[in-house]
Design an enzyme around this catalytic site. Structure first.
Site, PDB file in Angstrom:
ATOM      1  N   SER A  26      -2.316 -42.394  35.624  1.00 52.76           N
ATOM      2  CA  SER A  26      -3.399 -43.115  36.302  1.00 52.76           C
ATOM      3  C   SER A  26      -2.865 -43.553  37.656  1.00 52.76           C
ATOM      4  O   SER A  26      -1.636 -43.663  37.833  1.00 52.76           O
ATOM      5  CB  SER A  26      -3.774 -44.341  35.463  1.00 52.76           C
ATOM      6  OG  SER A  26      -4.576 -45.222  36.222  1.00 52.76           O
ATOM      7  N   TYR A  35      -1.870 -51.888  30.683  1.00 52.01           N
ATOM      8  CA  TYR A  35      -2.348 -50.522  30.938  1.00 52.01           C
ATOM      9  C   TYR A  35      -1.536 -49.887  32.067  1.00 52.01           C
ATOM     10  O   TYR A  35      -1.012 -48.779  31.927  1.00 52.01           O
ATOM     11  CB  TYR A  35      -3.843 -50.542  31.277  1.00 52.01           C
ATOM     12  CG  TYR A  35      -4.415 -49.186  31.614  1.00 52.01           C
ATOM     13  CD1 TYR A  35      -4.808 -48.306  30.603  1.00 52.01           C
ATOM     14  CD2 TYR A  35      -4.560 -48.764  32.930  1.00 52.01           C
ATOM     15  CE1 TYR A  35      -5.333 -47.049  30.905  1.00 52.01           C
ATOM     16  CE2 TYR A  35      -5.073 -47.526  33.242  1.00 52.01           C
ATOM     17  CZ  TYR A  35      -5.470 -46.667  32.228  1.00 52.01           C
ATOM     18  OH  TYR A  35      -5.987 -45.419  32.536  1.00 52.01           O
TER      19      TYR A  35
HETATM   20  P1  NAP Z   1     -12.343 -42.843  26.769  1.00 50.72           P
HETATM   21  O1  NAP Z   1     -13.639 -42.184  27.046  1.00 50.72           O
HETATM   22  O2  NAP Z   1     -12.287 -44.278  26.402  1.00 50.72           O
HETATM   23  O3  NAP Z   1     -11.576 -41.971  25.682  1.00 50.72           O
HETATM   24  C1  NAP Z   1     -10.353 -42.405  25.154  1.00 50.72           C
HETATM   25  C2  NAP Z   1     -10.078 -41.639  23.890  1.00 50.72           C
HETATM   26  O4  NAP Z   1      -8.869 -42.134  23.322  1.00 50.72           O
HETATM   27  C3  NAP Z   1     -11.178 -41.794  22.845  1.00 50.72           C
HETATM   28  O5  NAP Z   1     -11.427 -40.559  22.229  1.00 50.72           O
HETATM   29  C4  NAP Z   1     -10.563 -42.793  21.863  1.00 50.72           C
HETATM   30  O6  NAP Z   1     -11.031 -42.659  20.544  1.00 50.72           O
HETATM   31  C5  NAP Z   1      -9.098 -42.378  21.946  1.00 50.72           C
HETATM   32  N1  NAP Z   1      -8.254 -43.456  21.413  1.00 50.72           N
HETATM   33  C6  NAP Z   1      -8.146 -44.724  21.860  1.00 50.72           C
HETATM   34  N2  NAP Z   1      -7.332 -45.413  21.065  1.00 50.72           N
HETATM   35  C7  NAP Z   1      -6.915 -44.570  20.081  1.00 50.72           C
HETATM   36  C8  NAP Z   1      -6.085 -44.708  18.940  1.00 50.72           C
HETATM   37  N3  NAP Z   1      -5.517 -45.875  18.614  1.00 50.72           N
HETATM   38  N4  NAP Z   1      -5.881 -43.619  18.158  1.00 50.72           N
HETATM   39  C9  NAP Z   1      -6.466 -42.445  18.443  1.00 50.72           C
HETATM   40  N5  NAP Z   1      -7.268 -42.249  19.511  1.00 50.72           N
HETATM   41  C10 NAP Z   1      -7.494 -43.310  20.313  1.00 50.72           C
HETATM   42  O7  NAP Z   1     -11.377 -42.730  28.045  1.00 50.72           O
HETATM   43  P2  NAP Z   1     -11.194 -41.591  29.161  1.00 50.72           P
HETATM   44  O8  NAP Z   1     -11.643 -42.152  30.426  1.00 50.72           O
HETATM   45  O9  NAP Z   1     -11.697 -40.269  28.690  1.00 50.72           O
HETATM   46  O10 NAP Z   1      -9.593 -41.565  29.229  1.00 50.72           O
HETATM   47  C11 NAP Z   1      -8.820 -40.439  28.890  1.00 50.72           C
HETATM   48  C12 NAP Z   1      -7.463 -40.591  29.551  1.00 50.72           C
HETATM   49  O11 NAP Z   1      -7.606 -40.582  30.986  1.00 50.72           O
HETATM   50  C13 NAP Z   1      -6.766 -41.905  29.219  1.00 50.72           C
HETATM   51  O12 NAP Z   1      -5.377 -41.659  29.065  1.00 50.72           O
HETATM   52  C14 NAP Z   1      -6.999 -42.766  30.454  1.00 50.72           C
HETATM   53  O13 NAP Z   1      -6.018 -43.735  30.603  1.00 50.72           O
HETATM   54  C15 NAP Z   1      -6.959 -41.710  31.535  1.00 50.72           C
HETATM   55  N6  NAP Z   1      -7.616 -42.076  32.789  1.00 50.72           N
HETATM   56  C16 NAP Z   1      -8.977 -42.168  32.854  1.00 50.72           C
HETATM   57  C17 NAP Z   1      -9.581 -42.483  34.075  1.00 50.72           C
HETATM   58  C18 NAP Z   1     -11.090 -42.576  34.197  1.00 50.72           C
HETATM   59  O14 NAP Z   1     -11.578 -42.921  35.294  1.00 50.72           O
HETATM   60  N7  NAP Z   1     -11.857 -42.292  33.173  1.00 50.72           N
HETATM   61  C19 NAP Z   1      -8.801 -42.708  35.211  1.00 50.72           C
HETATM   62  C20 NAP Z   1      -7.409 -42.598  35.108  1.00 50.72           C
HETATM   63  C21 NAP Z   1      -6.827 -42.290  33.893  1.00 50.72           C
HETATM   64  P3  NAP Z   1     -12.408 -43.350  20.056  1.00 50.72           P
HETATM   65  O15 NAP Z   1     -13.487 -42.633  20.798  1.00 50.72           O
HETATM   66  O16 NAP Z   1     -12.416 -43.109  18.606  1.00 50.72           O
HETATM   67  O17 NAP Z   1     -12.301 -44.791  20.465  1.00 50.72           O
END
Ligand code: NAP
Length: 249
Positions: A156, A169
């Site tokens: 990130s 985070y």
């Molecule tokens: P998201 O929509 O919240 O998805 C996160 C996923 O991680 C969900 O499928 C969630 O499962 C799973 N998860 C969370 N805790 C878990 C656990 N204890 N065991 C197993 N699975 C777990 O987030 P996203 O935005 O797609 O993020 C994906 C990655 O990109 C992350 O590493 C995040 O830090 C990174 N990122 C995102 C952004 C952004 O703007 N979106 C920016 C920078 C970095 P559930 O659905 O079952 O809760």
């Protein structure tokens, strides 16, 4: 247009490859799992909410892409034995593993360090860092059997430059970058496994909405729109790319 925006992956880029995606039920992980399957991979869908994983499974099967596997696992609770069982199951059912996308993460609280709740801190560090270490360690022997394996960690912007109130985070993402660099250096020259990081950038997901509740969601791309780097780093076109932290946008 950046080089990665111009990248045109072949339709069968990931044919015959087995790829594990964590957090495959939602957001970027869901898009990556479907994108990998669309390019020929057998995808192992790992996540904590079975219903979401089943929905991704159904989408993939309905498209006629290779039948995926579902592996429900809560990274907060999983033990080294759980990861060993996963490795045995992959070995027995599929025989090999060609890639891991470490995508699952939790945001925790956005609050000053001075007030940060210790339990939340430990939970975020465990899910975002320690679980990735344990999963990687258990699966390394299977990846070593692949002629061309790729491990992708998810970083990130706040994992490269600390910012106020991002707490555990941000610190967990610095640690993710560190884990990637240490492992990449250990494997460089002695293994065919490459290890890199993706910073997805602002993307329209539940986590983004949680972090920026007042933001106009329409200004950020859907996860499906940022998949070029995910394909490039997972497939053979990135052979020789080692220890890099790259931006998807
Ligand atoms: P998201 O929509 O919240 O998805 C996160 C996923 O991680 C969900 O499928 C969630 O499962 C799973 N998860 C969370 N805790 C878990 C656990 N204890 N065991 C197993 N699975 C777990 O987030 P996203 O935005 O797609 O993020 C994906 C990655 O990109 C992350 O590493 C995040 O830090 C990174 N990122 C995102 C952004 C952004 O703007 N979106 C920016 C920078 C970095 P559930 O659905 O079952 O809760």
């Amino acid at each position: 247009m950046t080089a990665i925006e111009k990248y045109q992956p072949s339709q069968d880029l990931l044919k015959n490859r087995v790829i594990l995606v964590t957090g495959a039920g939602d957001g970027i992980g869901r898009a990556a799992a479907k994108t990998y399957a669309a390019h020929g991979a057998t995808v192992i869908l790992l996540g904590r909410t079975s219903k979401k994983l089943e929905s991704v499974y159904d989408d993939i099967v309905a498209q006629g892409w290779p039948q995926p596997l579902i592996h429900p696992l809560d990274l907060e609770l999983a033990t080294p034995e759980d990861y060993d069982q996963l490795a045995s199951a992959i070995h027995d059912e599929l025989g090999h593993l060609d890639g891991i996308l470490h995508n699952a993460s939790m945001l925790g609280k956005r609050t000053p360090i001075a007030n940060y709740d210790v339990n939340t801190w430990c939970q975020v560090m465990h899910v975002n860092v320690t679980a990735q270490f344990m999963l990687t360690q258990a699966l390394l022997p299977l990846l070593e059997k692949s002629p061309d394996a790729s491990i992708i960690f998810t970083s990130s912007g706040v994992g490269r430059k600390g910012r106020a109130f991002w707490g555990a985070y941000a610190v967990s993402k610095f640690a993710t970058e560190g884990l990637m660099e240490v492992l990449a250096d250990e494997l460089d020259g002695i293994s065919s496994i490459r290890v890199n990081c993706i910073n997805p950038g602002a993307t329209r997901t539940r986590m983004r909405a949680q972090a920026y509740p007042a933001e106009d969601v329409k200004k950020n791309p859907h996860p499906e729109e940022i998949m070029n780097l995910y394909l490039y780093l997972m497939g053979p076109d990135s052979q020789g790319v080692q220890g890099q932290s790259l931006n998807a946008q």
